[in-house]
Design a protein around this motif. Structure first.
Motif: not given
Length: 117
Positions: A26-43, A93-104
């Motif tokens: 769960l930590m590996i997937v969570g970190i991977g999702v956070f990095i990929s979405i952060s990269y999307y935000f930055l670009k 993961y609950s906080i990440l849910c907000l971040f992922v849904t916001y990006t979606l």
């Protein structure tokens, strides 16, 4: 890449309610999702799709997702399997849910604007 990470996130988020998944996975997937979405935000140069209304809508959608998954879990399994999960990871993961849904939501707004043109 962002679409794959969003799908992977929601898949793992649903799975943690119904089966035991190791905390390290769960930590590996969570970190991977956070990095990929952060990269999307930055670009992303179109910040007009990221607004307060999108944030509030994503908070509402995230809360509904968590409540629905919790209710389904209680009906299907009969007990709270997230007790077996590290509570810190569940909060992350609950906080990440907000971040992922916001990006979606922002991606959907951006896609609809391009589709209209």
């Amino acid at each position: 890449m962002v679409n794959l990470s969003i799908i992977l996130y929601y898949l793992f988020f649903a799975l943690i309610f119904f089966i035991k998944i190791p905390n390290y996975l769960l930590m590996i997937v969570g970190i991977g999702v956070f990095i990929s979405i952060s990269y999307y935000f930055l670009k992303s140069t179109n910040y007009k799709y990221f607004s307060i209304s999108s944030l509030l809508l994503s908070a509402l959608v995230s809360a509904i997702i968590i409540l629905i998954l919790g209710s389904l879990q209680t009906l299907v399994i009969g007990f709270d399997i997230t007790n077996n999960l590290n509570h810190i990871i569940f909060k992350l993961y609950s906080i990440l849910c907000l971040f992922v849904t916001y990006t979606l939501i922002a991606k959907l707004k951006e896609y609809n604007k391009k589709k209209i043109k």
